[in-house]
Design an enzyme around this catalytic site. Structure first.
Site, PDB file in Angstrom:
ATOM      1  N   ALA A   1       0.826  -1.210   0.000  1.00 59.90           N
ATOM      2  CA  ALA A   1       0.000   0.000   0.000  1.00 59.90           C
ATOM      3  C   ALA A   1       0.858   1.257   0.000  1.00 59.90           C
ATOM      4  O   ALA A   1       0.643   2.178  -0.801  1.00 59.90           O
ATOM      5  CB  ALA A   1      -0.935  -0.008   1.209  1.00 59.90           C
TER       6      ALA A   1
ATOM      7  N   ASP B   1       4.050   1.521  -0.805  1.00 58.83           N
ATOM      8  CA  ASP B   1       4.900   1.557  -1.996  1.00 58.83           C
ATOM      9  C   ASP B   1       4.134   2.106  -3.199  1.00 58.83           C
ATOM     10  O   ASP B   1       4.656   2.899  -3.981  1.00 58.83           O
ATOM     11  CB  ASP B   1       5.407   0.153  -2.328  1.00 58.83           C
ATOM     12  CG  ASP B   1       6.073  -0.529  -1.147  1.00 58.83           C
ATOM     13  OD1 ASP B   1       6.657   0.179  -0.305  1.00 58.83           O
ATOM     14  OD2 ASP B   1       5.999  -1.769  -1.065  1.00 58.83           O
TER      15      ASP B   1
END
Length: 295
Positions: A248, A250
């Site tokens: 999430a 990243d």
């Protein structure tokens, strides 16, 4: 569209699906961001170290080729294997990670890689991207080498992704992360990591030093701090239903940086990052199918 160099570790990912069952993929925090940035229209070269003739290295390189990632900065090492991690998820999509990475060649990247070529590539790129996980896994020699790369880079994106188990102690982590953030153009940081490192004063200092700091709060609101500007707070929106929260942060970073590099303002970049992350958490694993990418 920008030219980006991302530095870090790509690993074998096992998403546990039940007794004796797992889905196999390939991921890693900066690798995930690099792949999403490439999908969002930027040209990305990924720098890491892998093996030479094992099925996992071959599969990782095939993923890079399929996604259009430039593999010219990948160092190949005989007799070594990439790291591996497994993900266990609860009913809310929250996860626990289990790692096997002690022999991964990226840990000796300062000795194995062509640091001069990496420095040259960073100096020519529009952005060089790395994370606190990158700094942790490469050790003291790697951090010294990457410090030189960051000094020569035109611009640096840094994700303050703190994993305590990767560091010898919190003091070493705090010093290395603070130094990297002070040398960066963009810093993405969660309140959770800032509190764990006792760096809650960091975003103000890093912004004063010239960084654009994206501070993600416990309430899912985002505070943008920029040099010589008042902080801007963007309240959290509706929370997407989560199947797996892996990747999430990243993907949020990829969406944010993709739009900033395209000249959009920070508020629009936050919304773009949230849109991508909201789709990612509805899939198992860090990297979603290309067909599921939002506009």
């Amino acid at each position: 569209m920008g030219r980006i160099v991302a530095i870090g570790e790509v690993m074998v990912e096992l998403s546990l699906a039940g007794p004796g069952q797992a889905a196999l993929a390939y991921a890693g925090d900066t690798f995930n961001t690099a792949l999403y940035l490439q999908r969002l229209g930027h040209e990305v070269a990924y720098a890491t170290a892998l093996g030479t003739d094992d099925p996992f290295t071959r599969a990782i390189l095939k993923v890079m080729e399929r996604e259009g990632l430039d593999a010219s900065l990948v160092t190949r090492v005989d007799g070594r294997l990439p790291g591996l991690y497994a993900i266990e998820r609860d009913d809310r999509g929250e996860r626990r990670f289990f790692y096997w990475r002690g022999e991964a060649p990226v840990r000796q990247i300062a000795e194995l890689a062509d640091v001069e070529a990496l420095t040259d590539a960073a100096a020519k790129a529009d952005l060089t991207y790395l994370s606190a996980i990158t700094l942790a896994v490469v050790g003291d020699a790697g951090r010294a080498a990457l410090g030189g790369v960051m000094r020569e880079a035109r611009a640096v994106g840094f994700d303050l992704n703190y994993r305590a188990r990767l560091w010898p102690d919190v003091e070493t982590a705090r010093a290395a992360i603070d130094q990297a953030a002070r040398s960066s153009t963009y810093v993405s940081a969660s309140d959770e990591d800032l509190e764990a490192l006792d760096l809650m004063d960091g975003p103000q200092r890093w912004a004063a030093a010239g960084a654009e700091v994206i501070q993600r709060g416990h309430d899912h609101g985002v505070t943008i701090r920029r040099p010589a500007a008042a902080p801007v707070w963007i309240p959290g929106g509706p929370k997407a239903p989560a199947v797996d929260t892996t990747g999430a942060g990243d993907s949020f970073n990829a969406g944010y940086l993709a739009l900033r590099l395209n000249g959009r303002d920070p508020q629009a970049a936050v919304e773009g990052g949230r849109r991508l992350a909201g789709v990612v958490v509805q899939h198992v694993g860090a990297v979603i199918p290309r067909a599921s990418m939002p506009r």
